[in-house]
Design an enzyme around this catalytic site. Sequence first.
Site, PDB file in Angstrom:
ATOM      1  N   TYR A 101       0.918  -1.204  -0.197  1.00  0.00           N
ATOM      2  CA  TYR A 101       0.031  -0.056   0.041  1.00  0.00           C
ATOM      3  C   TYR A 101       0.607   1.298  -0.074  1.00  0.00           C
ATOM      4  O   TYR A 101       1.833   1.257   0.832  1.00  0.00           O
ATOM      5  CB  TYR A 101      -0.735   0.100   1.260  1.00  0.00           C
ATOM      6  CG  TYR A 101      -1.708   1.380   1.463  1.00  0.00           C
ATOM      7  CD1 TYR A 101      -3.004   1.383   1.092  1.00  0.00           C
ATOM      8  CD2 TYR A 101      -1.043   2.419   2.069  1.00  0.00           C
ATOM      9  CE1 TYR A 101      -3.628   2.885   1.151  1.00  0.00           C
ATOM     10  CE2 TYR A 101      -1.840   3.618   2.040  1.00  0.00           C
ATOM     11  CZ  TYR A 101      -3.134   3.738   1.649  1.00  0.00           C
ATOM     12  OH  TYR A 101      -3.799   5.057   1.841  1.00  0.00           O
ATOM     13  N   GLU A 189      -3.578   7.511  -3.957  1.00  0.00           N
ATOM     14  CA  GLU A 189      -3.248   6.153  -3.246  1.00  0.00           C
ATOM     15  C   GLU A 189      -2.889   5.103  -4.189  1.00  0.00           C
ATOM     16  O   GLU A 189      -3.718   5.060  -5.343  1.00  0.00           O
ATOM     17  CB  GLU A 189      -4.424   6.029  -2.376  1.00  0.00           C
ATOM     18  CG  GLU A 189      -4.609   4.666  -1.716  1.00  0.00           C
ATOM     19  CD  GLU A 189      -5.842   4.304  -1.019  1.00  0.00           C
ATOM     20  OE1 GLU A 189      -6.258   5.292  -0.175  1.00  0.00           O
ATOM     21  OE2 GLU A 189      -6.556   3.577  -1.388  1.00  0.00           O
TER      22      GLU A 189
END
Length: 377
Positions: A101, A189
């Site tokens: 992530y 993101e």
Amino acid sequence: MRLHEYQAKQIFENEGIPIPDGEIAQSPEEAEKIAEKLDERVAVKAQVHVGGRGKAGGVKIASSPPEARTMSEKVLGMNLKGRFVEKVLVEEAAEICQEFYIGVTLDREQGQPVAIVSSEGGENIEKIAEERPDAIAKKHINYAYGLQDFEAREILYKANIPKNMVREVSSTLKLLYSVWKKTDAEDAEVNPLVMTEQNNLLGVDAVLNIDDSALYRQKNLADLREETFEDELEAEASEKEFDYVRLDGNIGVIGNGAGLVMTTLDLIDHYGGSPSNFLDVGGGAKAEILSEALEFLLRDDQVDVVLLNIFGGITRCDEVARGINQALEGKVPIPLVVRLAGTNGEEGRKRLTNNVNIEKSLEDAVKKAIKLVEENK
Ligand code: GDP
Ligand code: MN
């Protein structure tokens, strides 16, 4: 403003972040053609503004073009967490070895951007953040200096990114920060950022939310706006000056002030009725906006009775009455209950077109609306 995955990916790719090849399809036939062209296993992914599409059935892997077609048939047109799927992204499927992530967001308390990294990315990142915050590394970024190499490496070590990937993840994180800054983003993101079986890095999902207040200087991004709504009325409401949310009952509600509208919804529920919507015309609403709001509800087949709850403060009740009369033009197509109190209340109630039901207290107005629904069944 939230961009679609495919739009965010385009922007990330232009910056140099590695992204799988893919294209948008609006029909199963198109999806099959794209899969043929890619000549690979493909991922078929719903393009809607919700998170967790994978778990909700909006992400499918197909191993052949005909299968890409069948998968798209399933995903296109589906209702994904309340959103209608009109487009799918068909792209080369990654052979995933590990999911990371990486994200950049604004820490409002610190007044600084913050980079966030985890070596346990993927669909369960929120649960991991909650249960094992240590698995997530964070680092504030000095806006004047930007994200330095050594800082990027520091956060990747903290996050346990495999040593052989640090160099590449670090440069990807820096590129992500640069997109975040250039686009006036709130969040940028990549989750998952994938290490493939071949040890390559690939951004398999992309999120980019732009600060609405910056859209005036991000015209190219503002033009990308593509809203998906549950129905036409919601789409129309988004362009009006009032706040509207569709519910599933049959009593149309209009009020001035969010608190007042919420109270009205609660009371309707309390007395056994069912509201068809939340609609707030705002504190100082002019007669025109009120009139527009009422016309809007009258066009909704789902609405059997309209209940207006207006408390005159800045808005004067005689103005409100003018707005109501204007919308009705002398005709009352469905029963209307009005609770009108506050500034110039008396004058407002007198001015209202006959055949509307006027109540002084909110409780009486709610009970009346519910009774009228029963009578008109
Ligand atoms: P989200 O659920 O809306 O965040 O959608 P994602 O694009 O992140 O997809 C959800 C999950 O599906 C990912 O975490 C991956 O595990 C899986 N996935 C997505 N794309 C691919 C792909 O190309 N190949 C493989 N093997 N899995 C994928
Ligand atoms: Mn994702």
